[in-house]
Design a protein around this motif. Sequence first.
Motif, mmCIF file in Angstrom:
data_model
loop_
_atom_site.group_PDB
_atom_site.id
_atom_site.type_symbol
_atom_site.label_atom_id
_atom_site.label_comp_id
_atom_site.label_asym_id
_atom_site.label_seq_id
_atom_site.Cartn_x
_atom_site.Cartn_y
_atom_site.Cartn_z
ATOM 1 N N GLY A 116 0.812 -1.208 0.000
ATOM 2 C CA GLY A 116 0.000 0.000 0.000
ATOM 3 C C GLY A 116 0.844 1.256 0.000
ATOM 4 N N LYS A 117 0.172 2.384 0.233
ATOM 5 C CA LYS A 117 0.847 3.683 0.193
ATOM 6 C C LYS A 117 0.359 4.539 1.362
ATOM 7 C CE LYS A 117 -0.179 6.566 -3.157
ATOM 8 N NZ LYS A 117 -0.214 7.201 -4.504
ATOM 9 N N TYR A 118 1.305 5.259 1.964
ATOM 10 C CA TYR A 118 1.005 6.136 3.094
ATOM 11 C C TYR A 118 1.375 7.573 2.721
ATOM 12 C CZ TYR A 118 1.739 8.664 7.467
ATOM 13 O OH TYR A 118 1.712 9.620 8.458
ATOM 14 N N SER A 119 0.500 8.496 3.075
ATOM 15 C CA SER A 119 0.795 9.912 2.877
ATOM 16 C C SER A 119 0.401 10.674 4.129
ATOM 17 C CB SER A 119 0.044 10.472 1.663
ATOM 18 O OG SER A 119 -1.355 10.357 1.842
ATOM 19 N N HIS A 120 1.054 11.805 4.338
ATOM 20 C CA HIS A 120 0.818 12.598 5.544
ATOM 21 C C HIS A 120 0.425 14.015 5.168
ATOM 22 C CE1 HIS A 120 1.998 14.991 9.165
ATOM 23 N NE2 HIS A 120 1.392 13.979 9.754
ATOM 24 N N ALA B 36 -3.234 19.159 8.695
ATOM 25 C CA ALA B 36 -4.304 18.602 9.521
ATOM 26 C C ALA B 36 -3.783 17.554 10.506
ATOM 27 C CB ALA B 36 -5.373 17.972 8.630
ATOM 28 N N ALA B 37 -2.485 17.245 10.442
ATOM 29 C CA ALA B 37 -1.880 16.224 11.303
ATOM 30 C C ALA B 37 -2.618 14.896 11.197
ATOM 31 C CB ALA B 37 -1.832 16.692 12.753
ATOM 32 N N ILE B 38 -2.909 14.520 9.956
ATOM 33 C CA ILE B 38 -3.535 13.229 9.714
ATOM 34 C C ILE B 38 -2.734 12.466 8.666
ATOM 35 C CG2 ILE B 38 -5.858 14.000 10.325
ATOM 36 C CD1 ILE B 38 -6.492 14.098 7.323
ATOM 37 N N GLY B 39 -2.880 11.157 8.685
ATOM 38 C CA GLY B 39 -2.242 10.326 7.680
ATOM 39 C C GLY B 39 -3.278 9.505 6.951
ATOM 40 N N ARG B 40 -2.943 9.106 5.733
ATOM 41 C CA ARG B 40 -3.845 8.277 4.932
ATOM 42 C C ARG B 40 -3.082 7.057 4.419
ATOM 43 N NH1 ARG B 40 -5.344 13.547 3.732
ATOM 44 N NH2 ARG B 40 -7.567 14.000 4.063
ATOM 45 N N PHE B 41 -3.726 5.922 4.518
ATOM 46 C CA PHE B 41 -3.158 4.676 3.979
ATOM 47 C C PHE B 41 -4.182 4.023 3.074
ATOM 48 C CE2 PHE B 41 -2.883 0.064 4.009
ATOM 49 C CZ PHE B 41 -1.580 -0.130 3.559
ATOM 50 N N GLY C 156 -9.691 1.160 1.707
ATOM 51 C CA GLY C 156 -9.306 2.517 2.091
ATOM 52 C C GLY C 156 -9.750 3.558 1.085
ATOM 53 N N PRO C 157 -9.253 4.789 1.256
ATOM 54 C CA PRO C 157 -8.179 5.167 2.182
ATOM 55 C C PRO C 157 -8.625 5.202 3.642
ATOM 56 C CG PRO C 157 -9.007 7.112 1.064
ATOM 57 C CD PRO C 157 -9.706 5.940 0.424
ATOM 58 N N PHE C 158 -7.690 4.803 4.509
ATOM 59 C CA PHE C 158 -7.902 4.833 5.949
ATOM 60 C C PHE C 158 -7.220 6.076 6.502
ATOM 61 C CE2 PHE C 158 -7.783 0.417 4.603
ATOM 62 C CZ PHE C 158 -8.924 -0.135 5.200
ATOM 63 N N VAL C 159 -7.923 6.814 7.316
ATOM 64 C CA VAL C 159 -7.394 8.037 7.906
ATOM 65 C C VAL C 159 -6.989 7.768 9.347
ATOM 66 C CG1 VAL C 159 -7.915 10.415 8.575
ATOM 67 C CG2 VAL C 159 -8.763 9.506 6.410
ATOM 68 N N SER C 160 -5.831 8.281 9.752
ATOM 69 C CA SER C 160 -5.357 8.119 11.124
ATOM 70 C C SER C 160 -5.069 9.476 11.740
ATOM 71 C CB SER C 160 -4.094 7.265 11.168
ATOM 72 O OG SER C 160 -3.571 7.206 12.486
ATOM 73 N N GLU C 161 -5.504 9.634 12.981
ATOM 74 C CA GLU C 161 -5.171 10.835 13.744
ATOM 75 C C GLU C 161 -4.245 10.515 14.916
ATOM 76 O OE1 GLU C 161 -8.851 12.598 14.898
ATOM 77 O OE2 GLU C 161 -9.376 13.224 12.849
#
Length: 418
Positions: free
Chosen positions: A23-27, A31-36, A62-67
């Motif tokens: 997969g791929k991760y971006s920041h 907003a201090a969030i990440g997406r996978f 996804g995309p899955f959002v993380s805080e």
Amino acid sequence: MSTFKPLYVYLQRPDTGQWLTVGKYSHDPSAAIGRFSYAPSYIDAGHPWSIDPINLPISAPGPFVSERYGGLHDALRDACPDSWGRMLIQREHGFTDLSPHHAYLLRAGNADRWGALAVGTVRKPSVPELSVPPVSSLDELSLELLAMQERRAPVNKALRKRLMATPSMGGARPKATVHDGQDYWLVKPVLPSDTEDIPRLEHAIREWGQACGMRFAQTAYQQAGGDSPLSVMRSLRFDRPNGRRAMTLSAASLLQTQYPGGADTALWSYPLLARVLTLIGAPREDATELFCRMVFNAVVGNDDDHPRNHAVVYQHGERRWRLAPAFDVVPNPDFTPDYLAMALSQGDRKISRQNALADSAAFGFESQDEAVEVLDVLLARVEHHYESIRPLLGDRLDALMSDRLKKGLMRMSRQCEN
């Protein structure tokens, strides 16, 4: 590293050992969030492995959002260095405690991460072979770790460079990995600041837990360091079976709680973790094992049982996640704790027989009587097998643990039910 440039996430396949892009991760720093997102090629190939069955299920690509962790997904946070490794990266690259978690992800390097994930800036995986010193270098390694911890000049410059390139994954104590053929061991030397011989204590506790019928990570204890021998314990890494990398997740990830620094400590709970084990397909015996570990921690006074000191590991032969062997089980050497880090019953961390039994159904017991039987059989084993591990402790630690055992058994006995 640029926070805007995406990172590709790689996985060593549990079946063949080959690397593939999962997969791929971006920041998003604003907003201090990440997406996978799982890679389309990964989804189209029908690969069955979720890298995190709770937070990143393959059934929802996804995309899955993380805080949490400033926008770093739990599975990726698990693949980052912890306290000791973060400190090494701070020294090497000028990071601070305020540097974002995702900034450590790439800097840690892929040569010796925890678990089976790796990251890179290109789509196609390019992951180095596992690269750690051999077990024959344990004497030099132990001395070098102490020098690093005390901020002294290198004892061995080549070894120092190698250790800096593969920062350890977990905990605050200095540690590093060595290999002995296809076995990989985590090495932890005694520290000048230790009030007791912690490596010796941890090894003895492992032998104790194993003798009582629980699954603990294999350990070995020895004196190292030549003319000034050091107490050193090494623990077999369950995420490196036969020289491969196994998918591994911390309980912090499974419980969807942040450690360290989280405000949601109400989720630090043995009953909750037992329910999650059932949710991800682990057999009932794993929930029973977790119950026994909880009781054992309560008896011996291991209050460092936080959710990053529990884990699950994917067993390809069974095609499911299993509770990992117990690790980092070390009684508090300075005082007898009244509380564990993880709650014994929902919302209550206090060590007591009542709390240990209050949420017995969460551990899969069919009745309170069944839980009581398992508890009392375990207490009898803990008391009985102490005699077999006393020689491993030495006089000083024996005095400490004999007193601890007496107090722990009293707290958990039938006499304290009321």
